[in-house]
Enzyme design. Structure first.
Site, PDB file in Angstrom:
ATOM      1  N   GLN D 131      -5.268 -13.868 -11.226  1.00  0.00           N
ATOM      2  CA  GLN D 131      -3.868 -14.277 -11.183  1.00  0.00           C
ATOM      3  C   GLN D 131      -3.617 -14.941  -9.837  1.00  0.00           C
ATOM      4  O   GLN D 131      -3.950 -14.374  -8.800  1.00  0.00           O
ATOM      5  CB  GLN D 131      -3.043 -12.993 -11.354  1.00  0.00           C
ATOM      6  CG  GLN D 131      -1.574 -13.163 -11.421  1.00  0.00           C
ATOM      7  CD  GLN D 131      -0.924 -12.400 -10.271  1.00  0.00           C
ATOM      8  OE1 GLN D 131      -1.118 -12.737  -9.107  1.00  0.00           O
ATOM      9  NE2 GLN D 131      -0.163 -11.378 -10.618  1.00  0.00           N
ATOM     10  N   SER D 134       0.423 -15.246  -5.380  1.00  0.00           N
ATOM     11  CA  SER D 134       0.769 -15.017  -3.969  1.00  0.00           C
ATOM     12  C   SER D 134       0.320 -16.145  -3.060  1.00  0.00           C
ATOM     13  O   SER D 134      -0.707 -16.777  -3.308  1.00  0.00           O
ATOM     14  CB  SER D 134       0.107 -13.728  -3.472  1.00  0.00           C
ATOM     15  OG  SER D 134       0.605 -12.635  -4.179  1.00  0.00           O
ATOM     16  N   SER D 166      -7.310 -11.044  -6.356  1.00  0.00           N
ATOM     17  CA  SER D 166      -8.358 -10.053  -6.606  1.00  0.00           C
ATOM     18  C   SER D 166      -9.457 -10.689  -7.431  1.00  0.00           C
ATOM     19  O   SER D 166      -9.199 -11.301  -8.475  1.00  0.00           O
ATOM     20  CB  SER D 166      -7.813  -8.869  -7.391  1.00  0.00           C
ATOM     21  OG  SER D 166      -6.819  -8.227  -6.665  1.00  0.00           O
ATOM     22  N   GLU D 249       2.273  -6.081 -15.212  1.00  0.00           N
ATOM     23  CA  GLU D 249       1.652  -5.388 -14.080  1.00  0.00           C
ATOM     24  C   GLU D 249       2.134  -3.937 -14.016  1.00  0.00           C
ATOM     25  O   GLU D 249       1.386  -3.031 -13.707  1.00  0.00           O
ATOM     26  CB  GLU D 249       1.993  -6.110 -12.772  1.00  0.00           C
ATOM     27  CG  GLU D 249       1.237  -5.577 -11.562  1.00  0.00           C
ATOM     28  CD  GLU D 249       1.473  -6.414 -10.309  1.00  0.00           C
ATOM     29  OE1 GLU D 249       2.534  -7.051 -10.220  1.00  0.00           O
ATOM     30  OE2 GLU D 249       0.583  -6.440  -9.459  1.00  0.00           O
ATOM     31  N   GLU D 377       8.939  -1.507   0.236  1.00  0.00           N
ATOM     32  CA  GLU D 377      10.316  -1.993   0.332  1.00  0.00           C
ATOM     33  C   GLU D 377      10.744  -2.699  -0.957  1.00  0.00           C
ATOM     34  O   GLU D 377      11.859  -2.493  -1.449  1.00  0.00           O
ATOM     35  CB  GLU D 377      10.453  -2.938   1.532  1.00  0.00           C
ATOM     36  CG  GLU D 377      10.312  -2.256   2.902  1.00  0.00           C
ATOM     37  CD  GLU D 377       8.871  -1.916   3.292  1.00  0.00           C
ATOM     38  OE1 GLU D 377       7.937  -2.476   2.685  1.00  0.00           O
ATOM     39  OE2 GLU D 377       8.686  -1.086   4.203  1.00  0.00           O
TER      40      GLU D 377
END
Lengths: 367, 409, 367, 409
Positions: D131, D134, D166, D249, D377
């Site tokens: 994927q 990011s 990953s 996910e 967060e």
């Protein structure tokens, strides 16, 4: 795999929530801080009429025989509503002790009346500072008479019968005491939550009748394990209510031109409370299953649920006050009711140290 | 490094201590405090008498000019006095807000005749002042206040409500912040005044706290007439005046709240766990060590402040640190102490609960400490923004006229 | 009242900071993770040349006689720079042990060379898992020979002399060992921070020379107390650096169209770190004063400073990684250097349990 | 309540367990895991062989349609399989992201020929997917990505950089999110594609983590040509596609990280403190009780999820809870374990450190757990907003064209 309550239990929970939302709003708990509000005794009898007080007792004893799930959902609903009545001490401890350890005659004398809301029962274990342990019991039962001091005793002023833990020779025994009888001096004890009145009993050769089934301190520990499960549900219910109140206030209250719930300081605080409440819920549910099974899993499950729920309730209660800001620490607002109740529940069956220790002791026998 | 007083400081300290010892007994931690610490008429009279005695001896307003009854002394003398006074059982300080926040604001904004009229009387405890900023709808957002002051000839007419006013029920005068122009962004529409708390149109109602105490009040204004000469600063400059007041709040020394680490050690010695004193339990020792380290750190941080003061520097944000740490610590220590009491943890009866229920009462008063005078959250914002220099929160209401700034709770 | 460092000490601190910013940037500490970077030995000798290594030693021993403040500000600066050199173990422990407990001949043999950076010294107390305690020392000193195992020993591979704690009859003794001599097998031990290499020494009747002044375990405890103060300053320096890094990154890094430092989740996290660092600083300063006085206040002050600084450093280090987000847990970024060093410092003189216990024991004698 | 399987579930569980036992040994907690868990060629071959064997036996894609090699089974069967597989020492699951996130997204957005081409091969482990969302400058703000895809005839030309991918070094295909229109607000200018990771213009560089492992990669695109038929969803709809992926996910089951509470209990039994096993120390017991309560709570929360799944309900935000709790718990347990080791706390040598340095290694891998796959967060934001219904953060960049949205880091 069906890790949920039965349809009957869920129905009972919903009914209890609705009934208590009407009959036991937070205003009732707040009124009870000052003096027992009118109608409290009537509410207890109504609860009896709904079958709640005898929910966990066999039908032969005047109960409804509904089992562990029913007791737990009722405890949760009563905890959510902060109902100022002695369900845990009177029903889950005292009546349960009589049901488990009394002679047939003793059962017949008390359980139907307790289930019907006609007689109130109390359970006297504590002797001041300390957690439950054989060494912490100095009160003596000798030739049918009790001598010693018991405090704090939940509902000890109103109770018609008190189950007293005492030393009898080398054993720890339980005995039925008439708190209005000879040799008994009782006085109210001021508590953090005055809505749950407690007493101090000074016993000077007060006549008492032993419960033949309780012969050892392990019997008392097992009784506390059983009561810890509904106590955990009561704390869970309180924690849920405190979280609901905090979330509602955070959505509505404005500061700096926006709802305070849009600030991460509030959001993340309440997210942490939510996490604690959900973990406590899962632990409580598992303990309910273990209570129902009444097998080897109960000891660890009950202690885990108690540790988890008490921690969640204190966290939810204190952060509910904090979320409310200034209004949160006023007498007339509700948040302090949860904060007080959280401490009461946390100390009622032995404090957090007792249940943490019991958790680890149980883990040691497994791992 | 040197922790000894200079000869001058030592002389002042000796003088202060002698004066204190002549008037009051030393504090005794073991003696139970009055439950709520509320100030009744007797206590108020004691406080006034003590303040007058201090003023006569030159220990009130140590850094203030002599002409208004001050000593004209140094900040370090003030600190030494505070240290010494904290060792004695003196009356509750009802003058802290007036002398610490209100009068310094007057000194910055009022003219000479006003100062001549008020400063000395306040210093002698003859008149007591309160601060009237907070409002129910504003909370941490002090500048979001709604109390209106509208011009009417030579007067302003005030309507609205204040809240969390410490001591309003015994105060003579107050420092008021009100909205005089709702058509500009919120910080720009405020004006400050001093007011007579006994004037018609001022009503004070005590607030009952969860702990049982009633230190705070609500104050209602109904057509209160305030002459324009009681205005402090220009119309619309009220926020600037308020910042002067709040800046002084940081310097006001707050006593650490109890139960503190010493109380916990005392309790852990008194209580038996599994047949031994609780203080021998490793779980108890681990907690004591952590809270001790925080307590000691705060003590020595105050020493750093004193050193800065003695050099004439302005102290930094130490008070924000102290409040954040102390409020949470008080709550945690109180809760932990109750754990040690086991089944008696929730007993509030001072005749039965160890240490006269100090831990239980501390648990009930702790929540207010985390909120009053700046919430934990506001103090962390202050540290992050003013000390670490991190950017401010996004302010959606900053440039919008107050009367058009969206929903208000 | 003057609770601040002397002008000389502040000058030394500023000089050290500047020198290390140039000669020991974080890149040096990162390079040291893989292999000792070139120039490290030269840097050590330069530090000697600046008088740092002998700062705390009397001039008669080849030191500069600058006292406790100098040692502390140097430790803080070296901690801030993460300098991968054995100042604490070699100077504050080993050289200090020789200075306090050695014979005049032993002092003369070693201290001038150590202060000049010509010889490296190590201190071998640990024998694997456990905190300092008489019962944790099994190594024996018998007729001038040491037998046992010591690990981890900081700088044990490079040291020319090792001060070894051992059992000698009923006493706990210290003895000087030549780690390259007979009866010694030494091997490197992999550590969390490979920039501070450690060794394992297996001693089989290795010749050693007793330090006559150390006669009891309390001598070793006192030595650890003294070393704990610069160790706390090293942790304070590391914590400051980690906080500075986090604040700088939070101001610069953008997400959702704004600097991440404008989010309360980051602001309040870093405010908490700041509070911890300031408390640690105040405790460290007080301990520095107590070290200088060398009186009854030292024991509690040293332990308090160690507890406070180690906690602050770990908090600052882990939240610095968290503030950095993804980049924060990469090998090539700096944050993990602080995280590793925090653990090294925390374990070096006995772990947190040892210092917490010592804090409370000292409190008990006072309160 | 009933924790027993139904007869059908029990039969499936027995079948699964027999199959697993025939292929792999049971997990042994006492045996040290490979240090970094990196996937080399041998490990990759083992993983592919195991995936093929699972597919042959009907244990891969348990809920997927039979036509693509799935079992057409129920979610509860998938959970039972996961439970059983977790008890065995199976190869590291390199297919988790592809099968858990990428292929389900293809199923939602690709057309039939694409699915026929890819799904079965992915399920059998013949092709592995990654994927590519990011980016270095985006971080938690995934939609702030900058990798450009520009239309050029029938192709898109991609330039930019991804990060935290990953397994990119062994993957065959990837799911790419790129910016196709920088002139609209950031969520509106994104488009999704599937790409060939072996195509020219794709360069993969491993990221060296602080723990020493290299699970993640950077992926650089230099004039990578992607045919328009590899687009998923309409141009500008990429954020919607990405949400489908990210939603899946949440359902991917992550193994709790070690050291866990059981490891701590084992360590506390093995280590001696003051002459007694550490587990007898009250401070140790207090910590064990707390972490056990959290661990047990997570276990039973999974039971609640399973029950919901077995009824056909969509599970709630349990995975957000698990990740928030587990990551912090792993770090705290690791640090606490190292406290028990005293002076050997920082020894990383597996031959010397107790339990083969599991606690030390856990301390080094824990920071990544608090960040990768959603920071603490972000997860708290998700819980607060999606579960509790609290208002969203103020979004200053929401309606601003991406190429005009202020400073970017």
């Amino acid at each position: 795999m069906n890790f949920d309550f039965s349809d009957d239990s869920r129905l009972l929970r919903d009914q209890a929530r609705r009934f208590l939302a009407d009959r036991s709003p937070p205003a009732l708990a707040r009124a009870a801080l000052t003096a027992p509000p009118p109608g409290l005794d009537a509410l207890w009898r109504e609860m009896a009429g709904l079958g709640w007080l005898g929910a966990g007792l066999p039908e032969a004893d005047g109960g409804a025989g509904l089992g562990a799930e029913a007791v737990c959902v009722l405890a949760e609903a009563l905890g959510h509503a902060l109902t100022p009545l002695p369900y845990l001490s009177g029903i889950c401890l005292a009546a349960e002790a009589i049901a488990r350890f009394a002679s047939p005659a003793q059962r017949a004398a008390w359980l139907p009346r307790i289930a019907a809301g006609e007689a109130r029962a109390a359970f006297a274990l504590a002797e001041g500072v300390g957690d439950p342990a054989p060494g912490a019991i100095a009160t003596e039962l000798r030739v049918g008479r009790l001598t010693g001091e018991k405090w704090p005793v939940a509902d000890g002023m109103a109770a018609e019968v008190v189950v007293v833990a005492a030393r009898a020779g080398g054993e720890i025994a339980l005995a039925l005491l008439d708190p209005a009888g000879p040799g008994v001096t009782r006085a109210p004890v001021e508590m953090l939550d005055p809505g749950l009145p407690h007493a101090r009993l000074v016993l000077d050769a007060a006549p008492a009748e032993r419960l033949p089934g309780a012969r050892d301190v392990s019997d008392i520990a097992a009784l506390l394990d059983r009561a810890a499960v509904p106590a955990a549900f009561a704390a869970l219910g309180g924690a849920e209510a405190a979280l609901e109140a905090a979330v509602a206030y955070a959505k509505e209250r404005q500061a700096f031109g926006r709802p305070i719930g849009s600030f991460q300081a509030i959001k993340h605080k309440l997210a942490d409370v939510y996490v604690a409440v959900e973990l406590a819920r899962s632990n409580a549910w598992y303990a309910c299953w273990a209570l129902d099974q009444d097998g080897a899993a109960l000891r660890l499950a009950a202690a885990t649920a108690k540790v988890s729920a008490d921690a969640a309730f204190f966290l939810a209660a204190k952060e509910n006050i904090q979320t409310h800001g200034g209004i949160g620490f006023t007498w007339d607002a509700d948040p302090h009711l949860y904060y007080r109740r959280a401490q009461m529940l946390s100390a009622a069956l032995g404090g957090p140290r007792y249940w943490r220790e019991r958790t680890v002791a149980a883990l040691e026998t497994m791992n | 490094m040197d922790f000894d007083d200079t000869p001058e400081e030592a002389a002042f300290r000796a003088e202060a201590r002698a004066f204190l010892a002549a008037h009051h007994p030393r504090k005794d931690r073991a003696r139970a405090a009055a439950r709520y610490g509320d100030v009744d008429a007797t206590e108020l009279a004691r406080a006034r008498a003590w303040q007058a005695a201090k003023a006569d001896a030159g220990f009130a307003g140590i850094t203030w000019p002599r002409e208004w009854g001050g000593r004209g002394g140094s900040p370090i003398q003030q600190i030494i006095w505070n240290q010494e006074e904290a060792e004695f059982d003196v009356p509750y300080n009802v003058f802290l807000i007036g002398l610490g926040m209100c009068i310094p604001t007057l000194m910055a904004y009022a003219d000479r005749p006003v100062l001549d009229r008020f400063v000395a009387k306040a210093l002698r405890g003859e008149e007591i002042w309160c601060q009237l900023f907070s409002e129910p709808a504003a909370g941490s957002d002090v500048a979001g206040l709604r109390t209106r002051a509208e011009r009417d000839g030579a007067d302003w007419v005030v309507n609205g409500q204040k809240v969390w006013t410490s001591g309003a029920h015994y105060c003579d005068f107050g420092l008021l912040l009100a909205r005089t122009d709702p058509t500009v962004p919120k910080h720009a529409g405020l004006t400050a005044f001093w007011i007579d708390m006994k004037a018609p149109g001022v009503e004070v109602r005590p607030i009952h706290q969860m702990s049982g105490a009633s230190h705070f009040n609500e104050v209602f204004f109904t057509d209160l007439r305030v002459p324009d000469r009681q205005r402090l600063g220009a119309p619309g400059q009220g926020w600037k005046v308020a910042l002067t007041t709040l800046m002084n709040e940081r310097l006001a020394v707050g006593e650490p709240r109890r139960p503190d680490i010493h109380d916990l050690i005392a309790l852990a010695r008194a209580v038996t766990l599994d047949g031994s004193p609780a203080i021998e339990d490793k779980a108890v020792r681990a907690r004591i060590a952590g809270w001790w380290a925080d307590s000691a750190g705060l003590t020595y941080t105050r020493f750093r402040t004193m050193t800065a003061l003695s050099r004439g520097q302005t102290p930094g944000p130490e008070n924000s640190i102290a409040k954040v740490v102390n409020a949470a610590k008080q709550q945690a220590i109180a809760a932990f102490g109750m754990e040690l009491l086991g089944q008696a943890g929730a007993v509030l009866d001072p005749a039965l609960a160890p240490m006269a229920a100090l831990f239980q009462e501390g648990l009930l008063s702790a929540p207010a400490q985390r909120i009053a005078g700046g919430t934990d959250e506001i103090l962390r914002n202050i540290i992050a923004e003013r000390v670490l220099g991190l950017p401010g929160d996004i302010r959606v209401d900053k440039d919008i006229p107050f009367n058009r700034a969206g929903a208000r709770g």
